[in-house]
Design a protein around this motif. Structure first.
Motif, PDB file in Angstrom:
ATOM      1  N   THR A 174     138.754  -7.144 -11.726  1.00  0.00           N
ATOM      2  CA  THR A 174     138.689  -5.690 -11.834  1.00  0.00           C
ATOM      3  C   THR A 174     137.256  -5.207 -11.952  1.00  0.00           C
ATOM      4  O   THR A 174     136.868  -4.200 -11.349  1.00  0.00           O
ATOM      5  CB  THR A 174     139.496  -5.218 -13.060  1.00  0.00           C
ATOM      6  N   ARG A 278     128.494  -3.206  -7.225  1.00  0.00           N
ATOM      7  CA  ARG A 278     129.304  -2.159  -6.594  1.00  0.00           C
ATOM      8  C   ARG A 278     128.744  -0.814  -7.024  1.00  0.00           C
ATOM      9  O   ARG A 278     128.430  -0.600  -8.198  1.00  0.00           O
ATOM     10  CB  ARG A 278     130.762  -2.298  -7.021  1.00  0.00           C
ATOM     11  N   GLU A 287     133.100   1.596  -6.272  1.00  0.00           N
ATOM     12  CA  GLU A 287     133.675   1.390  -4.954  1.00  0.00           C
ATOM     13  C   GLU A 287     134.574   0.159  -4.950  1.00  0.00           C
ATOM     14  O   GLU A 287     134.469  -0.717  -5.814  1.00  0.00           O
ATOM     15  CB  GLU A 287     132.553   1.218  -3.926  1.00  0.00           C
ATOM     16  N   LYS A 288     135.443   0.099  -3.951  1.00  0.00           N
ATOM     17  CA  LYS A 288     136.354  -1.024  -3.814  1.00  0.00           C
ATOM     18  C   LYS A 288     135.568  -2.303  -3.536  1.00  0.00           C
ATOM     19  O   LYS A 288     134.548  -2.295  -2.862  1.00  0.00           O
ATOM     20  CB  LYS A 288     137.331  -0.757  -2.670  1.00  0.00           C
ATOM     21  N   ASP A 290     134.448  -5.506  -1.764  1.00  0.00           N
ATOM     22  CA  ASP A 290     134.467  -5.923  -0.365  1.00  0.00           C
ATOM     23  C   ASP A 290     133.535  -7.124  -0.191  1.00  0.00           C
ATOM     24  O   ASP A 290     132.927  -7.591  -1.173  1.00  0.00           O
ATOM     25  CB  ASP A 290     134.109  -4.756   0.563  1.00  0.00           C
TER      26      ASP A 290
END
Length: 381
Positions: A174, A278, A287-288, A290
């Motif tokens: 997370t 991030r 942000e997600k 990646d």
């Protein structure tokens, strides 16, 4: 999202070209038996340094000679590849070999008469096996099947690191690549500064996550259903059985190898996200995750020995994806060598920073404000 610059486009009958190589991952828990044979034959202390020598010496050398493999399985082959029980059984088989190696080395320690170099090598040998077993636990612990999740805890028991099952899945995944994550190292932070932060931070986080899960349901966390407590109970039971079988003198050995083993995990954590961050979006949220947020390595040999842990970007983007289906991405920052090499480099802070700091800055086009930077505490007075 772009994957390898030269993606494979095989027919539907595609087969994994590395399928015969994956059993090599089981060589690691077999190495203590080779060390025992060499020690029994020669009586030399070096025999107990064979396992760390192979892992941190021979494997990096072979990695260098063989080089990278950036090939990805075609999308149409992934469901069939993921369902193939052959790959799953290789992770299962690591556990009995791991426990057999632990029992062997406990018997050698209990017998006594080891010189201090031999004793240190014995600790390092079992520490390497059980430290790499945490990687097997990592692969198993991400799956939905109850059997694999319980096997993950069993693999973690020899290092006393059962709380990793909770913290890694629900905490690290997370918060990865943020200042809030104790398992994400920061630009300018040495491994020796990172170690206490991640060990203590991960333990605290696991306990908070698990107790919060019970309190949200109005239940007490002091139950056998608590995944931190039942994992730690496995360690207590395992150590108690080994003390009964081999004597109380084996307890210092068990504690030393546990610290060595979980420290090996943490040095891998250190190199996986060093300096990567991030960014926050307009809403103030991160942000997600990646492929830009994990360091990758496509070194062929280490990827085979570590069930493709080095394809870490795809793992974080798709945590349930099985190791044989993980992909390499062009967007992922690349380590200069495989994990087996970089673990040793990370223990030498000047060498690590010389190799890695410029790579972090290059990843962010020279803008250090975009990185996860180590903030040293201000001096008082």
């Amino acid at each position: 999202m772009a994957t390898d610059a030269q993606p494979i486009r095989p027919p539907a009958a595609w087969r994994d070209p590395r399928k015969p190589l994956w059993p090599l991952a089981l060589l690691v828990p077999a190495l203590p038996f080779l060390g025992w044979w060499a020690w029994h034959s020669t009586g030399a202390a070096w025999a107990w340094w064979l396992t760390p020598g192979v892992v941190f010496g021979l494997i990096p050398l072979v990695d260098l000679l063989i080089g990278d493999d950036r090939q990805n399985p075609p999308d149409e082959a992934v469901p069939r590849l993921a369902a193939d029980g052959y790959y799953r059984w290789l992770t299962y088989l690591y556990l009995p070999a791991q426990y057999a190696a632990l029992a062997l080395c406990c018997a050698i320690w209990a017998r006594g008469g080891l010189s201090w170099p031999a004793g240190a090598g014995l600790v390092a040998t079992v520490g390497v096996v059980n430290g790499i077993a945490i990687n097997t636990a990592h692969e198993l612990g991400h799956k939905r099947e109850n059997l694999e999740r319980w096997l993950s805890k069993i693999a973690l028991a020899p290092t006393g690191y059962g709380h990793f099952f909770v913290e890694h899945n629900r905490g690290h995944h997370t918060r990865v690549a943020t200042p809030e994550d104790p398992a994400s190292s920061r630009l300018g932070e040495s491994f020796w500064a990172f170690w206490p932060r991640t060990v203590l931070g991960g333990l605290r986080s696991a306990w908070r996550l698990e107790t919060s899960r019970f309190r949200l349901r109005g239940r007490s966390p002091w139950t056998h259903r608590n995944d931190v407590l039942n994992a730690w109970a496995m360690t207590v039971l395992l150590f108690a059985v080994l003390v009964v079988v081999f004597g109380v003198g084996v307890l210092p050995f068990l504690l030393l190898q546990a610290v060595f083993g979980f420290s090996l995990l943490e040095v891998v954590n250190y190199l996986e996200h060093y300096g990567l961050a991030r960014q926050r979006n307009a809403a103030g949220r991160y942000e997600k995750v990646d492929p830009r947020h994990s360091w990758n390595s496509d070194r062929t040999v280490t990827n085979v020995f570590l069930f493709q842990l080095q394809r870490h970007s795809d793992h974080h983007a798709n945590p349930l994806r099985r190791y044989q289906t993980l992909r390499s991405f062009d967007a992922s920052p690349q380590l200069p060598a495989g994990y087996a090499t970089m673990v040793v480099v990370a223990l030498i802070p000047p060498l690590w920073r010389r190799l890695m700091d410029r790579r972090v800055l290059d990843h962010y086009a020279g803008d250090a404000t975009l990185a996860n930077v180590h903030r040293r505490p201000a001096r008082r007075g």
